[in-house]
Motif scaffolding. Structure first.
Motif, mmCIF file in Angstrom:
data_model
loop_
_atom_site.group_PDB
_atom_site.id
_atom_site.type_symbol
_atom_site.label_atom_id
_atom_site.label_comp_id
_atom_site.label_asym_id
_atom_site.label_seq_id
_atom_site.Cartn_x
_atom_site.Cartn_y
_atom_site.Cartn_z
ATOM 1 N N ALA A 83 0.829 -1.206 0.000
ATOM 2 C CA ALA A 83 0.000 0.000 0.000
ATOM 3 C C ALA A 83 0.865 1.257 0.000
ATOM 4 N N MET A 84 1.897 1.259 0.798
ATOM 5 C CA MET A 84 2.777 2.422 0.857
ATOM 6 C C MET A 84 3.461 2.666 -0.484
ATOM 7 N N ASP A 85 3.963 1.587 -1.100
ATOM 8 C CA ASP A 85 4.645 1.750 -2.380
ATOM 9 C C ASP A 85 3.671 2.034 -3.513
ATOM 10 N N ALA A 86 2.423 1.603 -3.374
ATOM 11 C CA ALA A 86 1.413 1.987 -4.369
ATOM 12 C C ALA A 86 1.243 3.500 -4.375
ATOM 13 N N LEU A 87 1.112 4.074 -3.189
ATOM 14 C CA LEU A 87 0.999 5.528 -3.075
ATOM 15 C C LEU A 87 2.237 6.214 -3.638
ATOM 16 N N ASN A 88 3.415 5.674 -3.295
ATOM 17 C CA ASN A 88 4.666 6.246 -3.784
ATOM 18 C C ASN A 88 4.765 6.178 -5.304
ATOM 19 N N SER A 89 4.090 5.195 -5.900
ATOM 20 C CA SER A 89 4.166 4.983 -7.349
ATOM 21 C C SER A 89 3.043 5.671 -8.108
ATOM 22 N N GLY A 90 2.209 6.427 -7.406
ATOM 23 C CA GLY A 90 1.170 7.201 -8.068
ATOM 24 C C GLY A 90 -0.152 6.485 -8.251
ATOM 25 N N PHE A 91 -0.351 5.352 -7.563
ATOM 26 C CA PHE A 91 -1.633 4.649 -7.606
ATOM 27 C C PHE A 91 -2.456 5.003 -6.368
ATOM 28 N N ARG A 92 -3.763 4.874 -6.491
ATOM 29 C CA ARG A 92 -4.670 5.136 -5.373
ATOM 30 C C ARG A 92 -4.902 3.817 -4.626
ATOM 31 N N PRO A 93 -4.286 3.617 -3.458
ATOM 32 C CA PRO A 93 -4.451 2.341 -2.763
ATOM 33 C C PRO A 93 -5.734 2.275 -1.945
ATOM 34 N N GLN A 94 -6.495 1.209 -2.174
ATOM 35 C CA GLN A 94 -7.704 0.919 -1.415
ATOM 36 C C GLN A 94 -7.508 -0.438 -0.737
ATOM 37 N N VAL A 95 -7.336 -0.431 0.570
ATOM 38 C CA VAL A 95 -7.120 -1.658 1.327
ATOM 39 C C VAL A 95 -8.469 -2.144 1.844
#
Length: 207
Positions: free
Chosen positions: A158-170
């Motif tokens: 989730a953290m790296d998704a945010l860092n990579s420009g994706f919207r993380p939904q857990v």
């Protein structure tokens, strides 16, 4: 361009803004393998059934709507040479070495035709893998995260998704951890700083 005002959340105005949903979601199923779901596995969880069922529902919804589904597994060379310090810190990861007995790295749910399985050596599904370019090429802007464990690979992804420009939904019901307290504590912190933690019903509605 004006900056939008933060949306106050349960942790006060300093935290818990919403990243929201984009227009192209993908479901990423993280390490949902026998090592976690089997009670005798090296990482056996106390009650993984609900997470497996919720993940199955997410995958079915994504497939029905034509959204991508991506799976991840951990796999090492037979001598763990590609495990670095992670396998030293967590010796039980040796269960994921090629040729290791037990079949602990087998996925509990089966990928469908054309659904990629990303092999990783560390907690994040993005670190040192093809996941980000695979998602970008598919036009994905939102990643719906399910799998195990909440405090480990789900959190790191989730953290790296945010860092990579994706919207993380857990998805709360689709994740699990070694104790309810660890699960809930990490969901609270993820929701405060790195991702939107959502219920299964909301996620299915968006998919």
């Amino acid at each position: 361009m004006s900056v939008p005002e933060p949306v106050p959340g349960p942790h006060g105005p300093s935290f818990s803004g919403r990243v929201g949903w984009g227009s192209r979601p993908a479901v990423v199923v993280i390490d949902l393998v026998r090592a976690y779901t089997d009670p005798d596995g090296p990482f056996g969880l106390p009650a993984p059934g609900r997470a497996v069922e919720a993940t199955e529902a997410l995958v079915a919804a994504a497939r029905a709507a034509g959204h991508p589904v991506v799976w991840t597994v951990v796999r090492y060379a037979p001598d763990l040479a590609d495990g670095g310090l992670f396998v030293r810190k967590v010796p039980a990861l040796a269960a994921f070495a090629e040729g290791a007995p037990g079949g602990w790295g087998e996925l509990v749910l089966q990928p469908g035709p054309g659904e990629p399985v990303v092999v990783k050596q560390y907690a994040s599904a993005f670190f040192g893998t093809s996941l980000a370019p695979t998602l970008h090429a598919a036009g994905v802007d939102t990643v719906v995260l399910a799998g195990v464990s909440t405090s480990g690979c789900v959190r790191a992804t989730a953290m790296d998704a945010l860092n990579s420009g994706f919207r993380p939904q857990v998805v709360r019901e689709a994740c699990a951890d070694r104790t309810p307290a660890v699960h809930e504590g990490n969901l609270a912190d993820l929701d405060a700083k790195y991702a939107d933690v959502v219920g299964l019903e909301e996620a299915l509605a968006h998919l």
